[in-house]
Design a protein around this motif. Sequence first.
Motif, PDB file in Angstrom:
ATOM      1  N   LEU A 113       0.498   5.865  -6.224  1.00 51.32           N
ATOM      2  CA  LEU A 113      -0.192   5.860  -7.515  1.00 51.32           C
ATOM      3  C   LEU A 113      -1.366   6.825  -7.497  1.00 51.32           C
ATOM      4  CD1 LEU A 113      -1.101   2.804  -9.681  1.00 51.32           C
ATOM      5  CD2 LEU A 113      -2.902   4.373  -9.014  1.00 51.32           C
ATOM      6  N   ARG A 117      -7.112  -6.462  -2.923  1.00 49.88           N
ATOM      7  CA  ARG A 117      -6.025  -5.497  -3.093  1.00 49.88           C
ATOM      8  C   ARG A 117      -6.413  -4.319  -3.988  1.00 49.88           C
ATOM      9  NH1 ARG A 117      -1.526  -9.609  -4.810  1.00 49.88           N
ATOM     10  NH2 ARG A 117      -0.304  -7.760  -5.379  1.00 49.88           N
ATOM     11  N   SER A 118      -7.077  -4.589  -5.092  1.00 49.35           N
ATOM     12  CA  SER A 118      -7.462  -3.469  -5.963  1.00 49.35           C
ATOM     13  C   SER A 118      -8.519  -2.591  -5.303  1.00 49.35           C
ATOM     14  CB  SER A 118      -7.971  -3.984  -7.303  1.00 49.35           C
ATOM     15  OG  SER A 118      -9.198  -4.669  -7.157  1.00 49.35           O
ATOM     16  N   TYR A 145       0.830  -1.201   0.000  1.00 53.97           N
ATOM     17  CA  TYR A 145       0.000   0.000   0.000  1.00 53.97           C
ATOM     18  C   TYR A 145       0.871   1.261   0.000  1.00 53.97           C
ATOM     19  CZ  TYR A 145      -3.662   3.319   1.130  1.00 53.97           C
ATOM     20  OH  TYR A 145      -4.521   4.377   1.082  1.00 53.97           O
ATOM     21  N   VAL A 166      -7.104   0.452  -3.563  1.00 57.67           N
ATOM     22  CA  VAL A 166      -6.828   1.571  -4.469  1.00 57.67           C
ATOM     23  C   VAL A 166      -8.123   2.320  -4.771  1.00 57.67           C
ATOM     24  CG1 VAL A 166      -5.891   2.205  -6.719  1.00 57.67           C
ATOM     25  CG2 VAL A 166      -4.907   0.283  -5.463  1.00 57.67           C
ATOM     26  N   GLU A 179      -8.347   1.714 -10.147  1.00 58.65           N
ATOM     27  CA  GLU A 179      -8.008   0.292 -10.186  1.00 58.65           C
ATOM     28  C   GLU A 179      -7.322  -0.069 -11.501  1.00 58.65           C
ATOM     29  OE1 GLU A 179     -10.882  -2.549  -8.296  1.00 58.65           O
ATOM     30  OE2 GLU A 179     -12.256  -0.858  -8.601  1.00 58.65           O
ATOM     31  N   VAL A 214       3.183   1.191  -3.499  1.00 61.27           N
ATOM     32  CA  VAL A 214       2.557   1.225  -4.826  1.00 61.27           C
ATOM     33  C   VAL A 214       1.226   1.977  -4.816  1.00 61.27           C
ATOM     34  CG1 VAL A 214       1.616  -0.171  -6.721  1.00 61.27           C
ATOM     35  CG2 VAL A 214       3.638  -0.969  -5.458  1.00 61.27           C
ATOM     36  N   MET A 215       0.313   1.557  -3.960  1.00 56.88           N
ATOM     37  CA  MET A 215      -1.075   2.010  -4.087  1.00 56.88           C
ATOM     38  C   MET A 215      -1.248   3.492  -3.784  1.00 56.88           C
ATOM     39  SD  MET A 215      -2.983  -1.243  -2.309  1.00 56.88           S
ATOM     40  CE  MET A 215      -2.709  -2.928  -2.857  1.00 56.88           C
ATOM     41  N   THR A 246       0.472  -1.475 -13.110  1.00 63.13           N
ATOM     42  CA  THR A 246       1.732  -1.673 -12.389  1.00 63.13           C
ATOM     43  C   THR A 246       2.238  -3.101 -12.531  1.00 63.13           C
ATOM     44  OG1 THR A 246       0.672  -2.266 -10.271  1.00 63.13           O
ATOM     45  CG2 THR A 246       1.050   0.083 -10.711  1.00 63.13           C
ATOM     46  N   TYR A 254      -3.830   0.800 -11.339  1.00 56.02           N
ATOM     47  CA  TYR A 254      -3.140  -0.202 -10.516  1.00 56.02           C
ATOM     48  C   TYR A 254      -2.810  -1.437 -11.344  1.00 56.02           C
ATOM     49  CZ  TYR A 254      -2.656  -3.717  -6.756  1.00 56.02           C
ATOM     50  OH  TYR A 254      -2.235  -4.732  -5.931  1.00 56.02           O
ATOM     51  N   SER A 255      -3.732  -1.838 -12.216  1.00 53.94           N
ATOM     52  CA  SER A 255      -3.462  -2.989 -13.090  1.00 53.94           C
ATOM     53  C   SER A 255      -2.220  -2.757 -13.936  1.00 53.94           C
ATOM     54  CB  SER A 255      -4.673  -3.249 -13.997  1.00 53.94           C
ATOM     55  OG  SER A 255      -4.410  -4.270 -14.943  1.00 53.94           O
TER      56      SER A 255
END
Length: 627
Positions: free
Chosen positions: A296, A375-376, A289, A379, A412, A292-293, A418, A415-416
């Motif tokens: 982002l 997880r998504s 988190y 985000v 989301e 990355v999240m 990444t 996020y994909s």
Amino acid sequence: MQLATDSVQFGAVLAFRGERLLSTAAAFRATIDGAPVPVDSIAGDRVWMRMPSTSASCRASTAAITVKGPGWAFHGNVAVAPALRVELPVGGSIVAPSVGDAQCLDLVGSADDSARFVFTVMNTVANVEHLSGFTLAGVGRGALAERRGAVIADGSVQRMRAATARPADPAPAAASARPWGYAPVEHEAVAQHLARLDAQAFLARMATQPSLAAPPVGTASQGTAARSAVRWQVGDVANQRVATGSCAASRPVQARVVYAGASAVLLEDVAAPTAGHMDGWFARLGEEYERVMLPLVQQHLGNPLARNALLDGDGRVTLLFTPVVNTVMPGTAAFVNACNLYPRSIMSGSSADEVMYIRVPGNGESPADWLRALRSTLVHETKHLASFAERLSRGRDFEEPWLEEATARLAEELYSRTFRGGGQWLGRTSFASSVHCELVWCDDRPLVMYKHFAVLHQFLRNPAALSPLGSVSPSDATPYASGWSLVRSVLDATHGDESRLIRALVRGDAGLGLGALASLSGKSPADMLDQWMADQVDADTRRGAAALRSWDSGSVWEGLAAMFPTLFRGAPLRTTVLEAGTWEYAGTVRGFSAAFAVLDGVGVGTQRAMLQTDARSTTRLRVTRIE
């Protein structure tokens, strides 16, 4: 003076031939059926004027035309053909012009019976409650004159692809190691559950950012809250509140700190069934988190900590994992409540914290399965926090719910990206490198875009009854995906920096709802709807340059149908199949959506198509030749 043709169409330019026309256009007077019509221009021996663009019906008629000038005059009755003759190449399309209470086209076929057309009947009213009735009728002409056409409601949607289908993209030759013992999604029930699971909720019930009553007596100081928050370390137990509705009626819980980083703190409700047994999982999630999240969202959408100095001042987002979400809001993965972004001096029940509430693993659900779907979502909810915080900081209204959710789905999607092969802007990402990899867990990848496309598939199976602008029933979650698809279509057709466009939507820089999209794209809402629906036809037929230009959605449908043949269709767009000749198809279209029909077998001669509707000014007909 004489007319250069003996048959005209409404909206056409008429040319009259005379001699020694030395006067100006202003010196001429013209009427059609007694109504004045301006003369456009004069040059040499020609006078030009334009027929009105509307007629009373699609039927052929005659018009009485007069043109008078210095020493010259024309009087006569002229045959008027109301339908526009259309010769489309394969892949070409046209929006039918309005002619009075109808839209009329004469479609030219081919030397055999192979020509095939898609009719898209759009209701451009931006209101999910608005229903527009329509009748699409066909009359065969020439070789089709005696043919009685059939109407097959959703009888053979796959025929739409018969001549153009191609094999799905190949799956990866072998999936890489699955680090947590993951297994592929194997059966329909699991796929259906995962499609529904991402119907997160957000609560923004003070929809008009209030300047509420004066601070209540005895409100705790914000400095005390900040000092307390900063001291949180792993293992600490804190009193928390879960605001499932009004912040004033939140539920108290006790939660243990299971991860404490520089920009995020994760707390586990001590009443969770798995409490104390998932610390390793929370540590991995907290690290991702923060790494990355959260960055982002901050880089591409907005800052969820924009109001932190007015709240607890700790510089961290709080993620509270609690069974309250499981029991009070079943089917919801996580949610946030905008009331928590108000200081307690304004809203006494506020947590004064950027907090999201997240479900814990259910009975029989492994931590790996839980995290895979979750997880998504983190985000997604972080984007909601960013939207609320940014808009409150700028004194702007909260976004309309459908677009608030659509941009959370965009988060989301980012996020994909990444993950390797997970997508890129205008990259025409295919099934094999993205959704397929999510479904077989080829690289520790969570479910992200599968959830988008699974729910979009539901929308496309009944688009005329649904709308991206809001749910039509309590169980309708399709706007999550159809709204995302609409916004993705607009972004992909708009020049400029994608992140800048998305940030403008999230922060409210461009306004609200469809008006914001129109401001950024330079297109009217009707034109955006038209483009979005054209994308869906392109995806189903694999025609055109793009079908969601960032996604090869046709390959996604084919790949999902190959993996789950009883759940997904390789061409999901629901259509009514029409056989060329004389036919009539009546239906209803919900606001800001469309109904689709496929016309088969237009051969030698022409097929007249006529659309009549109870709201002609807000109904649009596009015709696309697909074969």
